[in-house]
Design an enzyme around this catalytic site. Structure first.
Site, PDB file in Angstrom:
ATOM      1  N   SER A   1       2.227  21.799  91.513  1.00 26.60           N
ATOM      2  CA  SER A   1       2.021  23.255  91.427  1.00 26.60           C
ATOM      3  C   SER A   1       3.241  23.982  91.971  1.00 26.60           C
ATOM      4  CB  SER A   1       0.788  23.668  92.243  1.00 26.60           C
ATOM      5  OG  SER A   1       0.795  25.088  92.398  1.00 26.60           O
TER       6      SER A   1
ATOM      7  N   HIS B   1       2.466  22.432  87.147  1.00 22.59           N
ATOM      8  CA  HIS B   1       1.167  23.102  87.168  1.00 22.59           C
ATOM      9  C   HIS B   1       1.387  24.566  87.515  1.00 22.59           C
ATOM     10  CE1 HIS B   1      -3.247  23.168  87.776  1.00 22.59           C
ATOM     11  NE2 HIS B   1      -3.010  23.920  88.814  1.00 22.59           N
TER      12      HIS B   1
ATOM     13  N   MET C   1      -2.751  33.800  88.468  1.00 18.87           N
ATOM     14  CA  MET C   1      -3.841  34.504  89.157  1.00 18.87           C
ATOM     15  C   MET C   1      -3.732  36.010  88.897  1.00 18.87           C
ATOM     16  SD  MET C   1      -3.485  32.529  92.777  1.00 18.87           S
ATOM     17  CE  MET C   1      -3.468  30.744  92.823  1.00 18.87           C
TER      18      MET C   1
ATOM     19  N   MET D   1      -6.431  31.279  86.345  1.00 20.96           N
ATOM     20  CA  MET D   1      -7.495  31.764  87.227  1.00 20.96           C
ATOM     21  C   MET D   1      -7.572  33.277  87.025  1.00 20.96           C
ATOM     22  SD  MET D   1      -6.450  29.393  90.443  1.00 20.96           S
ATOM     23  CE  MET D   1      -4.805  29.155  89.780  1.00 20.96           C
TER      24      MET D   1
ATOM     25  N   GLY E   1      -7.138  30.293  94.591  1.00 20.77           N
ATOM     26  CA  GLY E   1      -6.489  31.545  95.015  1.00 20.77           C
ATOM     27  C   GLY E   1      -5.260  31.295  95.855  1.00 20.77           C
ATOM     28  N   PHE E   2      -5.236  30.167  96.566  1.00 20.73           N
ATOM     29  CA  PHE E   2      -4.099  29.948  97.461  1.00 20.73           C
ATOM     30  C   PHE E   2      -3.749  28.458  97.548  1.00 20.73           C
ATOM     31  CE2 PHE E   2      -4.004  34.237  98.970  1.00 20.73           C
ATOM     32  CZ  PHE E   2      -5.323  34.667  98.815  1.00 20.73           C
ATOM     33  N   GLY E   3      -2.465  28.179  97.831  1.00 23.61           N
ATOM     34  CA  GLY E   3      -2.066  26.809  98.142  1.00 23.61           C
ATOM     35  C   GLY E   3      -2.270  26.566  99.627  1.00 23.61           C
ATOM     36  N   GLY E   4      -2.080  25.305 100.032  1.00 19.73           N
ATOM     37  CA  GLY E   4      -2.084  24.990 101.462  1.00 19.73           C
ATOM     38  C   GLY E   4      -3.445  24.952 102.127  1.00 19.73           C
TER      39      GLY E   4
ATOM     40  N   ASP F   1      -7.643  19.324  91.973  1.00 21.40           N
ATOM     41  CA  ASP F   1      -6.653  20.329  92.334  1.00 21.40           C
ATOM     42  C   ASP F   1      -7.004  21.007  93.654  1.00 21.40           C
ATOM     43  OD1 ASP F   1      -5.552  23.403  90.619  1.00 21.40           O
ATOM     44  OD2 ASP F   1      -4.815  22.340  92.380  1.00 21.40           O
ATOM     45  N   GLY F   2      -6.127  20.752  94.674  1.00 21.87           N
ATOM     46  CA  GLY F   2      -6.328  21.491  95.924  1.00 21.87           C
ATOM     47  C   GLY F   2      -6.399  20.574  97.127  1.00 21.87           C
ATOM     48  N   GLY F   3      -5.418  20.738  98.024  1.00 27.86           N
ATOM     49  CA  GLY F   3      -5.443  19.976  99.283  1.00 27.86           C
ATOM     50  C   GLY F   3      -5.098  18.508  99.137  1.00 27.86           C
TER      51      GLY F   3
HETATM   52  C1  DX5 Z   1      -5.267  27.008  93.994  1.00 28.63           C
HETATM   53  C2  DX5 Z   1      -4.455  26.354  92.882  1.00 28.63           C
HETATM   54  C3  DX5 Z   1      -3.957  24.989  93.273  1.00 28.63           C
HETATM   55  C4  DX5 Z   1      -3.085  25.044  94.534  1.00 28.63           C
HETATM   56  C5  DX5 Z   1      -2.698  23.642  94.945  1.00 28.63           C
HETATM   57  O1  DX5 Z   1      -5.910  28.144  93.483  1.00 28.63           O
HETATM   58  O2  DX5 Z   1      -5.230  26.197  91.713  1.00 28.63           O
HETATM   59  O3  DX5 Z   1      -3.209  24.425  92.185  1.00 28.63           O
HETATM   60  O4  DX5 Z   1      -1.920  25.796  94.251  1.00 28.63           O
HETATM   61  O5  DX5 Z   1      -1.951  23.796  96.102  1.00 28.63           O
HETATM   62  P1  DX5 Z   1      -2.135  22.775  97.326  1.00 28.63           P
HETATM   63  O6  DX5 Z   1      -1.753  21.424  96.771  1.00 28.63           O
HETATM   64  O7  DX5 Z   1      -1.164  23.291  98.354  1.00 28.63           O
HETATM   65  O8  DX5 Z   1      -3.565  22.827  97.733  1.00 28.63           O
HETATM   66 ZN    ZN Z   2      -4.241  25.059  90.098  1.00 23.83          ZN
END
Ligand code: DX5
Ligand code: ZN
Length: 209
Positions: free
Chosen positions: A6, A29, A33, A64, A137-140, A170-172
């Site tokens: 991503s 990826h 948003m 999203m 909505g957010f990474g990390g 997807d996520g974490g």
């Molecule tokens: C969250 C995104 C994910 C996110 C993944 O809404 O869909 O793709 O960016 O980021 P990490 O790997 O940091 O959780």
């Molecule tokens: Zn994603």
């Protein structure tokens, strides 16, 4: 295991340089948003339109957004190999048809609070199912292990009915949480922070593969 990196948390002031660092990714990826469907705004066509000229990595667009139907042309134009929409968005069935009519792989995703049974009407025709293991909505954010029950359900159903969808989470995702994902039927993992904030992004990608 394929790896979709991503670029949500990349430094967009030097995007070409950032993409070179993750050039061994199977997919880029793109977390799109709109500030309505999720409480964040990221990027759209104006920012992404030149991406195909600076990389040949396959583009995996994760929309999203509330009204994905209206933007499929844009994400076709940027060169998406996969366009994933959310079952909670407007007109999901018509939108999946629109994506497939363009010869693009259609993905469906669901938020953590959405029941997996909501996807039953589309599983026979869909090319990819994206199980969110964080609130979009957010990474990390932290990996939500209980979401892996949905993967188990999808893998069983795929086996039983011979469905063709690939399973993506997807996520974490990082070098620890990947252990909850291996050998569960997942085909592609999405990772953002773990890779893009790593001192050695290519090593991080290899560790997931
Ligand atoms: C969250 C995104 C994910 C996110 C993944 O809404 O869909 O793709 O960016 O980021 P990490 O790997 O940091 O959780
Ligand atoms: Zn994603």
């Amino acid at each position: 295991m394929k790896v979709a990196t991503s670029i949500l948390n990349c430094d967009f002031n030097k995007l070409e340089e950032e993409i070179k660092k993750i050039s061994t990714s199977d997919y880029l990826h793109l977390d799109v948003m709109d500030g309505h469907f999720v409480p964040n705004i990221s990027f759209g066509y104006p920012v992404l339109k030149n991406l195909k000229n600076i990389t040949n990595i396959s583009l995996d667009s994760h929309l999203m957004i509330e009204n994905p139907y209206d933007y499929i042309d844009d994400f076709e134009k940027i060169g998406s190999k996969i366009i994933t929409i959310h079952i909670e968005a407007n007109k999901p069935i018509e939108t999946i048809k629109r994506i497939k009519n363009k010869g693009i792989k259609a993905g469906i995703s669901l938020k953590p609070n959405t029941k997996i049974e909501e996807l039953l009407p589309v599983l026979e025709t869909i090319d990819l199912v994206l199980v969110m293991t964080v609130e979009p909505g957010f990474g990390g954010q932290t990996f939500m292990k209980e979401q892996m029950k949905k993967v188990e359900y999808l893998a069983k159903l795929r086996e039983k009915h011979g469905y063709k969808y690939v399973i993506q989470v997807d996520g974490g995702i990082n070098d620890e949480t990947i252990d909850f994902v291996r050998n569960t039927g997942v085909d592609i993992v999405v990772a953002g922070t773990y890779i893009t904030k790593s001192k050695n992004p290519k090593k991080a990608i290899e560790s997931l593969r």
